[in-house]
Motif scaffolding. Structure first.
Motif, PDB file in Angstrom:
ATOM      1  N   PRO A 162       0.922  -1.083  -0.143  1.00 51.05           N
ATOM      2  CA  PRO A 162       0.280  -0.489  -0.281  1.00 51.05           C
ATOM      3  C   PRO A 162       1.380   0.867  -0.060  1.00 51.05           C
ATOM      4  O   PRO A 162       1.674   0.897   0.380  1.00 51.05           O
ATOM      5  CB  PRO A 162      -0.966  -0.079   0.853  1.00 51.05           C
ATOM      6  N   GLU A 163       0.277   2.525  -0.596  1.00 52.81           N
ATOM      7  CA  GLU A 163       1.228   3.959  -0.978  1.00 52.81           C
ATOM      8  C   GLU A 163       1.199   4.196   0.698  1.00 52.81           C
ATOM      9  O   GLU A 163       0.709   4.319   1.412  1.00 52.81           O
ATOM     10  CB  GLU A 163      -0.031   4.452  -1.819  1.00 52.81           C
ATOM     11  N   ILE A 164       2.621   5.047   1.125  1.00 51.74           N
ATOM     12  CA  ILE A 164       2.407   5.548   2.339  1.00 51.74           C
ATOM     13  C   ILE A 164       1.692   7.012   2.018  1.00 51.74           C
ATOM     14  O   ILE A 164       1.308   7.227   1.408  1.00 51.74           O
ATOM     15  CB  ILE A 164       3.937   5.719   2.912  1.00 51.74           C
ATOM     16  N   THR A 165       0.642   7.053   3.224  1.00 52.02           N
ATOM     17  CA  THR A 165       0.101   8.060   3.256  1.00 52.02           C
ATOM     18  C   THR A 165       0.399   8.635   4.044  1.00 52.02           C
ATOM     19  O   THR A 165       1.632   8.941   4.137  1.00 52.02           O
ATOM     20  CB  THR A 165      -1.262   7.890   4.713  1.00 52.02           C
ATOM     21  N   LYS A 166      -0.176  10.677   3.731  1.00 51.00           N
ATOM     22  CA  LYS A 166       0.504  12.179   4.287  1.00 51.00           C
ATOM     23  C   LYS A 166       0.876  11.869   5.916  1.00 51.00           C
ATOM     24  O   LYS A 166       1.854  12.148   6.525  1.00 51.00           O
ATOM     25  CB  LYS A 166      -0.148  13.240   3.932  1.00 51.00           C
ATOM     26  N   PHE A 167       0.192  11.236   6.121  1.00 54.73           N
ATOM     27  CA  PHE A 167       0.183  10.867   8.044  1.00 54.73           C
ATOM     28  C   PHE A 167       1.167   9.754   8.228  1.00 54.73           C
ATOM     29  O   PHE A 167       2.200  10.454   9.172  1.00 54.73           O
ATOM     30  CB  PHE A 167      -1.274  10.405   8.918  1.00 54.73           C
ATOM     31  N   GLN A 168       1.298   9.056   7.864  1.00 55.47           N
ATOM     32  CA  GLN A 168       2.463   7.871   7.935  1.00 55.47           C
ATOM     33  C   GLN A 168       4.443   8.460   7.828  1.00 55.47           C
ATOM     34  O   GLN A 168       4.581   8.730   8.178  1.00 55.47           O
ATOM     35  CB  GLN A 168       2.763   6.903   7.020  1.00 55.47           C
ATOM     36  N   ILE A 169       3.789   9.485   6.487  1.00 52.74           N
ATOM     37  CA  ILE A 169       5.277  10.394   6.405  1.00 52.74           C
ATOM     38  C   ILE A 169       5.427  11.513   7.484  1.00 52.74           C
ATOM     39  O   ILE A 169       6.188  11.347   7.567  1.00 52.74           O
ATOM     40  CB  ILE A 169       4.784  11.095   4.888  1.00 52.74           C
ATOM     41  N   LEU A 170       4.531  11.856   8.180  1.00 50.93           N
ATOM     42  CA  LEU A 170       4.391  12.507   8.801  1.00 50.93           C
ATOM     43  C   LEU A 170       5.455  11.964  10.370  1.00 50.93           C
ATOM     44  O   LEU A 170       6.244  12.392  11.662  1.00 50.93           O
ATOM     45  CB  LEU A 170       3.225  13.685   9.303  1.00 50.93           C
ATOM     46  N   THR A 171       4.521  10.824  10.365  1.00 50.20           N
ATOM     47  CA  THR A 171       4.926  10.105  11.425  1.00 50.20           C
ATOM     48  C   THR A 171       6.627   9.921  11.345  1.00 50.20           C
ATOM     49  O   THR A 171       7.888   9.452  12.393  1.00 50.20           O
ATOM     50  CB  THR A 171       4.348   8.802  12.197  1.00 50.20           C
ATOM     51  N   ASN A 172       6.587   9.257   9.959  1.00 49.33           N
ATOM     52  CA  ASN A 172       8.356   9.132  10.161  1.00 49.33           C
ATOM     53  C   ASN A 172       9.752   9.869   9.853  1.00 49.33           C
ATOM     54  O   ASN A 172      10.373   9.902  10.554  1.00 49.33           O
ATOM     55  CB  ASN A 172       8.709   7.961   8.409  1.00 49.33           C
ATOM     56  N   TYR A 173       8.986  10.972   9.673  1.00 45.70           N
ATOM     57  CA  TYR A 173      10.071  12.092   9.924  1.00 45.70           C
ATOM     58  C   TYR A 173      10.661  12.240  11.316  1.00 45.70           C
ATOM     59  O   TYR A 173      11.611  12.044  10.823  1.00 45.70           O
ATOM     60  CB  TYR A 173       8.970  13.575   9.585  1.00 45.70           C
ATOM     61  N   PHE A 174       9.869  11.882  12.132  1.00 41.92           N
ATOM     62  CA  PHE A 174      10.543  12.392  13.524  1.00 41.92           C
ATOM     63  C   PHE A 174      12.021  10.874  13.147  1.00 41.92           C
ATOM     64  O   PHE A 174      13.097  11.318  14.058  1.00 41.92           O
ATOM     65  CB  PHE A 174       9.650  11.932  14.282  1.00 41.92           C
ATOM     66  N   PRO A 175      11.596   9.556  13.722  1.00 41.61           N
ATOM     67  CA  PRO A 175      12.537   8.364  13.952  1.00 41.61           C
ATOM     68  C   PRO A 175      13.465   9.213  12.677  1.00 41.61           C
ATOM     69  O   PRO A 175      15.133   8.830  12.377  1.00 41.61           O
ATOM     70  CB  PRO A 175      11.801   7.298  13.516  1.00 41.61           C
ATOM     71  N   ASN A 176      13.639  10.019  11.619  1.00 38.00           N
ATOM     72  CA  ASN A 176      14.313   9.668  10.285  1.00 38.00           C
ATOM     73  C   ASN A 176      15.254  11.098  10.853  1.00 38.00           C
ATOM     74  O   ASN A 176      16.436  11.138   9.691  1.00 38.00           O
ATOM     75  CB  ASN A 176      14.301   9.997   9.556  1.00 38.00           C
ATOM     76  N   ASN A 177      14.921  11.437  11.420  1.00 35.04           N
ATOM     77  CA  ASN A 177      15.608  13.313  11.326  1.00 35.04           C
ATOM     78  C   ASN A 177      15.925  13.296  13.716  1.00 35.04           C
ATOM     79  O   ASN A 177      16.837  14.438  13.409  1.00 35.04           O
ATOM     80  CB  ASN A 177      14.541  14.017  11.387  1.00 35.04           C
ATOM     81  N   PHE A 178      15.486  13.227  13.961  1.00 37.06           N
ATOM     82  CA  PHE A 178      15.960  13.063  15.838  1.00 37.06           C
ATOM     83  C   PHE A 178      16.228  11.698  16.526  1.00 37.06           C
ATOM     84  O   PHE A 178      16.057  10.085  15.594  1.00 37.06           O
ATOM     85  CB  PHE A 178      14.582  13.231  16.074  1.00 37.06           C
ATOM     86  N   PRO A 179      17.507  10.780  17.258  1.00 36.22           N
ATOM     87  CA  PRO A 179      17.605   9.985  17.306  1.00 36.22           C
ATOM     88  C   PRO A 179      16.700   9.263  18.309  1.00 36.22           C
ATOM     89  O   PRO A 179      15.083  10.137  18.853  1.00 36.22           O
ATOM     90  CB  PRO A 179      18.444  10.603  19.257  1.00 36.22           C
ATOM     91  N   LEU A 180      15.920   7.995  17.859  1.00 36.01           N
ATOM     92  CA  LEU A 180      14.823   6.953  18.236  1.00 36.01           C
ATOM     93  C   LEU A 180      14.704   6.834  19.717  1.00 36.01           C
ATOM     94  O   LEU A 180      14.259   6.668  20.145  1.00 36.01           O
ATOM     95  CB  LEU A 180      15.119   5.508  17.220  1.00 36.01           C
ATOM     96  N   ASP A 181      16.256   6.401  19.965  1.00 34.66           N
ATOM     97  CA  ASP A 181      16.352   6.604  21.459  1.00 34.66           C
ATOM     98  C   ASP A 181      15.917   7.901  22.397  1.00 34.66           C
ATOM     99  O   ASP A 181      15.263   7.306  23.526  1.00 34.66           O
ATOM    100  CB  ASP A 181      18.098   6.477  21.722  1.00 34.66           C
ATOM    101  N   VAL A 182      16.552   8.954  22.160  1.00 31.70           N
ATOM    102  CA  VAL A 182      15.093   9.453  22.854  1.00 31.70           C
ATOM    103  C   VAL A 182      14.161  10.080  22.163  1.00 31.70           C
ATOM    104  O   VAL A 182      13.684  10.350  23.298  1.00 31.70           O
ATOM    105  CB  VAL A 182      16.246  11.835  21.665  1.00 31.70           C
ATOM    106  N   LEU A 183      13.186  10.003  21.474  1.00 35.96           N
ATOM    107  CA  LEU A 183      11.890   9.613  21.013  1.00 35.96           C
ATOM    108  C   LEU A 183      11.494   8.612  21.636  1.00 35.96           C
ATOM    109  O   LEU A 183       9.723   8.898  22.721  1.00 35.96           O
ATOM    110  CB  LEU A 183      11.619   9.324  19.260  1.00 35.96           C
ATOM    111  N   LEU A 184      11.636   7.779  21.914  1.00 41.33           N
ATOM    112  CA  LEU A 184      11.173   6.520  23.214  1.00 41.33           C
ATOM    113  C   LEU A 184      11.900   7.282  24.468  1.00 41.33           C
ATOM    114  O   LEU A 184      11.229   5.946  24.958  1.00 41.33           O
ATOM    115  CB  LEU A 184      11.512   5.531  21.946  1.00 41.33           C
ATOM    116  N   GLY A 185      12.798   7.989  24.639  1.00 37.91           N
ATOM    117  CA  GLY A 185      12.749   8.103  26.432  1.00 37.91           C
ATOM    118  C   GLY A 185      13.627   7.673  27.063  1.00 37.91           C
ATOM    119  O   GLY A 185      13.715   7.258  27.954  1.00 37.91           O
TER     120      GLY A 185
END
Length: 231
Positions: free
Chosen positions: A2-25
């Motif tokens: 399935p084609e990635i949605t615009k909302f999925q692009i938004l959620t993917n932006y964060f781990p693609n640009n910030f450390p995942l360990d920070v985002l996960l606490g």
């Protein structure tokens, strides 16, 4: 696939640009930008969660009912209705909260034109509010009127109470059961249809909000915003 949605692009932006360990606490943020990225990432996930739940309500109205006789089907229909109203309200509050938080944070970013960013957020807020207007007006204006408008479910609940004393009143239980079932099914289908129609508006809302919020957030953090396509 399935084609990635615009909302999925938004959620993917964060781990693609910030450390995942920070985002996960799992790791402390090293900067104010990372700290706020974690905040907005969590808010976007919460928003996604309530949107997914709202999207399930047509199914809840049609199929999600108890087997226990302690709760009548008409009671369950009404319960789903009030839950739906509450989740729509939560959605509205979460979106407004995200937009309001970013407006408050703008002064902490090194922006050449903060007024432009403020105007973009105001535009986003006004359009989101307009998109939610039809779905939220039954809560914002006299909720009881909306319930009374669907007199079928009110009658079904009242007849269910009468049924408990049917033998003492020498009433025909089969007739009562038939009418209760008729009114409940009618209400159930009406609510399911309403939720289904609103889901179309929710998809439009997601497609409007996600790329615009993502574009602005990426821009003020100095990231490539080309992934966010605004129609």
């Amino acid at each position: 696939m399935p084609e990635i949605t615009k909302f999925q692009i938004l959620t993917n932006y964060f781990p693609n640009n910030f450390p995942l360990d920070v985002l996960l606490g799992n790791m402390k943020p090293k900067s104010w930008q990372e700290k706020r990225a974690k905040f907005y990432f969590e808010k976007i996930l919460e928003l996604d969660s309530v949107l997914r739940k709202i999207g399930r309500y047509p199914l809840y109205f049609l199929e999600f009912y108890p087997t226990s006789e302690a709760i009548s089907k008409s009671e369950a229909v009404e319960y789903h209705w009030y839950s739906y109203m509450q989740d729509i309200y939560i959605l509205k509050e979460r979106i407004m909260g995200i937009i309001g938080s970013l407006k408050n944070d703008l002064s902490r970013y090194n922006l050449a034109n903060p007024n432009d960013a403020n105007r973009l957020l105001d535009h986003l807020k006004n359009n989101v509010m307009s998109g939610l207007k039809e779905a939220t007006k039954f809560r914002d204006k006299h909720t009881h009127e909306r319930t009374a408008r669907n007199f079928d479910i009110t009658r079904a609940n009242a007849l269910s109470l009468i049924k408990k004393n049917a033998q003492e009143l020498s009433l025909d239980i089969k007739k009562l059961d038939g009418k209760i079932e008729e009114l409940t099914e009618k209400s159930k289908i009406e609510y399911a249809d309403m939720a289904y129609r609103n889901n179309g508006e929710m998809e439009k809302l997601k497609d409007f909000f996600a790329p615009r919020f993502g574009h602005l957030f990426a821009s003020i953090n100095g990231h490539d915003h080309s992934v966010f396509k605004i129609d």
